[in-house]
Design a protein around this motif. Structure first.
Motif, PDB file in Angstrom:
ATOM      1  N   PRO A   2       0.800  -1.235   0.000  1.00 51.94           N
ATOM      2  CA  PRO A   2       0.000   0.000   0.000  1.00 51.94           C
ATOM      3  C   PRO A   2       0.829   1.280   0.000  1.00 51.94           C
ATOM      4  N   PHE A   3       2.110   1.164   0.342  1.00 52.16           N
ATOM      5  CA  PHE A   3       2.945   2.358   0.480  1.00 52.16           C
ATOM      6  C   PHE A   3       3.887   2.567  -0.697  1.00 52.16           C
ATOM      7  N   LEU A   4       3.867   1.637  -1.678  1.00 51.75           N
ATOM      8  CA  LEU A   4       4.858   1.665  -2.748  1.00 51.75           C
ATOM      9  C   LEU A   4       4.285   2.158  -4.066  1.00 51.75           C
ATOM     10  N   LYS A   5       5.157   2.803  -4.829  1.00 55.18           N
ATOM     11  CA  LYS A   5       4.860   3.193  -6.198  1.00 55.18           C
ATOM     12  C   LYS A   5       6.113   2.938  -7.017  1.00 55.18           C
ATOM     13  N   ILE A   6       5.987   2.110  -8.065  1.00 56.81           N
ATOM     14  CA  ILE A   6       7.162   1.758  -8.859  1.00 56.81           C
ATOM     15  C   ILE A   6       7.139   2.502 -10.188  1.00 56.81           C
ATOM     16  N   ASP A   7       8.328   2.795 -10.679  1.00 61.89           N
ATOM     17  CA  ASP A   7       8.502   3.421 -11.985  1.00 61.89           C
ATOM     18  C   ASP A   7       9.445   2.527 -12.783  1.00 61.89           C
ATOM     19  N   GLU A   8       8.891   1.753 -13.713  1.00 61.78           N
ATOM     20  CA  GLU A   8       9.692   0.802 -14.468  1.00 61.78           C
ATOM     21  C   GLU A   8      10.663   1.510 -15.408  1.00 61.78           C
ATOM     22  N   GLN A   9      10.308   2.690 -15.882  1.00 64.38           N
ATOM     23  CA  GLN A   9      11.177   3.402 -16.819  1.00 64.38           C
ATOM     24  C   GLN A   9      12.478   3.848 -16.153  1.00 64.38           C
ATOM     25  N   THR A  10      12.381   4.347 -14.926  1.00 66.57           N
ATOM     26  CA  THR A  10      13.584   4.776 -14.195  1.00 66.57           C
ATOM     27  C   THR A  10      14.080   3.714 -13.225  1.00 66.57           C
ATOM     28  N   ASN A  11      13.336   2.609 -13.131  1.00 64.81           N
ATOM     29  CA  ASN A  11      13.671   1.505 -12.227  1.00 64.81           C
ATOM     30  C   ASN A  11      13.845   1.992 -10.783  1.00 64.81           C
ATOM     31  N   THR A  12      12.857   2.717 -10.317  1.00 67.26           N
ATOM     32  CA  THR A  12      12.870   3.252  -8.959  1.00 67.26           C
ATOM     33  C   THR A  12      11.608   2.846  -8.212  1.00 67.26           C
ATOM     34  N   ILE A  13      11.711   2.853  -6.890  1.00 69.62           N
ATOM     35  CA  ILE A  13      10.573   2.603  -6.014  1.00 69.62           C
ATOM     36  C   ILE A  13      10.447   3.782  -5.060  1.00 69.62           C
ATOM     37  N   THR A  14       9.266   4.335  -4.984  1.00 71.11           N
ATOM     38  CA  THR A  14       8.987   5.407  -4.036  1.00 71.11           C
ATOM     39  C   THR A  14       8.097   4.856  -2.933  1.00 71.11           C
ATOM     40  N   ILE A  15       8.528   5.028  -1.704  1.00 64.61           N
ATOM     41  CA  ILE A  15       7.741   4.583  -0.565  1.00 64.61           C
ATOM     42  C   ILE A  15       7.287   5.806   0.226  1.00 64.61           C
ATOM     43  N   THR A  16       6.015   5.849   0.521  1.00 62.68           N
ATOM     44  CA  THR A  16       5.435   6.898   1.348  1.00 62.68           C
ATOM     45  C   THR A  16       4.823   6.224   2.559  1.00 62.68           C
TER      46      THR A  16
END
Length: 389
Positions: free
Chosen positions: A135-149
């Motif tokens: 529930p806290f994650l958002k992934i960006d496959e293009q930049t291969n990053t994970i943002t956690i809030t």
């Protein structure tokens, strides 16, 4: 240089003293709660310590707890953890709530941090991590990053778990030797009879001497023995009793598939009807699919799927291809070599012998010469060596 070290040590000491003072300056809580409504318990603690505690509308439940001179923040953890609630300190007051992204007050309880992955994809990382983080994650496959809030405590745990899976994937070097050896001299290699001169510490796995009936023998031996056999094959090649078809090598990641093909592509014309035909390509040779997986330190699970094909003749314009398939899984040690054998390749050739000049005149050639057929059998052997890099 020494002065810099002294300054660094002083900073650490001062930081430790400040943290200790902060803990010591926290008000102490002494109270007994027996099936007490959480809001009432927090209200009592606020009144006792003189610290303002603000609670959002999602907090509910009851608590049974005895506190005896417990620092304020530790007391809050003990009361809130059973219900999954958290607190944050804002200026001179504490805010308590549910760490749920659907909670309107979530933005006051959480913070965001972006993580750049190095060795695995963001999508794979999300699948490997515990679902509690989803529930806290958002992934960006293009930049291969994970943002956690999420609350800071969640982020710190997430950082530790992510570090365990975002690691370099181990690689394996696979060397393959494909050779054809005259059937007459196969016994000289000592392979059919398993008559190998093993050095100290070397062994043959008897469980691999037969694989699914398609292969006469599949044995393993250490590098020294393999080197001796390769040397013999090189000598036989010089005597035209053997032929090294190919000796490629490839590096593949742990658990990934490697494909090797050694052979030729033949183009044939197929008649599909009256005055119509089509051109088609046929690959004949040795196709090898390998999936290595490191299971223990120095041990590899090797899934092999070799496919061997060759032309066996042509009759009335029809080509015939013989093919043998095998699929098996075996375990080898790092640096160990296995051999797959038992596939026989037949060779036939026609030659004409006759008296010079007379043997070339039509009709008379049959009186002064003739055809002779020659053939032989070669055994196809595949040697595979795996090495963990």
């Amino acid at each position: 240089m020494k002065s810099k070290k002294i300054i660094f040590v002083l900073i650490l000491i001062i930081s430790s003293i400040m943290i200790a003072e902060e803990v010591e300056q926290q008000p102490l809580v002494t109270n007994i709660f027996q099936n007490t409504f959480i809001l009432d318990a927090l209200s009592d603690i606020s009144a006792q310590t003189g610290v303002t505690i603000i609670v959002d509308t999602t907090v509910s439940g009851f608590v049974t707890l005895e506190l005896n001179e417990v620092p304020l923040e530790k007391a809050l953890k003990m009361i809130l953890m059973p219900g999954g609630y958290i607190f944050v300190r804002i200026d001179d007051f504490y805010f308590v709530g549910a760490p749920d992204p659907k909670n309107p007050a979530f933005r006051f309880l959480a913070e965001s941090e972006v993580f750049k992955l190095h060795y695995i994809t963001a999508k794979s990382a999300k699948e490997l991590l515990p679902s509690i983080y989803n529930p806290f994650l958002k992934i960006d496959e293009q930049t291969n990053t994970i943002t956690i809030t999420a609350p800071r405590s969640f982020i710190e745990r997430f950082k530790e778990d992510l570090a365990k899976i975002d690691v370099p994937i181990r690689q394996i070097k696979i060397s393959v030797l494909v050779t054809e050896v005259s059937k007459d001299v196969v016994g000289e290699l000592g392979i059919n009879s398993l008559d190998l001169s093993l050095n100290a510490g070397q062994s043959i796995n008897e469980d691999w001497t037969s694989v699914l009936g398609l292969v006469l023998g599949s044995i393993s031996f250490e590098t020294d023995v393999f080197g001796n056999i390769v040397s013999k094959i090189k000598l036989l090649e010089g005597e035209q009793k053997a032929k090294v078809t190919a000796d490629p090598w490839i590096i593949v990641s742990d658990g990934k598939k490697a494909n090797l093909f050694v052979g030729k592509r033949h183009t044939v014309v197929l008649e599909t009807g009256r005055a119509t035909s089509r051109v088609e390509s046929i690959d004949v040779g040795v196709s090898l699919e390998i999936i290595p997986r490191i299971v223990n330190d120095g041990e590899i699970e090797l899934t092999l799927s070799p496919k061997i094909s060759h032309f066996v003749g042509e009759r009335s314009g029809l080509f015939s291809v013989k093919r043998s398939d095998l699929s098996t899984t075996i375990y080898v040690k790092d640096g160990q070599t296995i051999m797959i054998s038992g596939i026989t390749v037949k060779e036939e050739s026609d030659s004409y012998q006759g008296i010079p000049i007379l043997g070339q005149i039509p009709l008379l050639r049959y009186l002064f010469g003739g055809k002779t057929k020659s053939g032989g059998e070669r055994e196809l052997m595949i040697f595979i060596t795996t090495e963990i890099l």
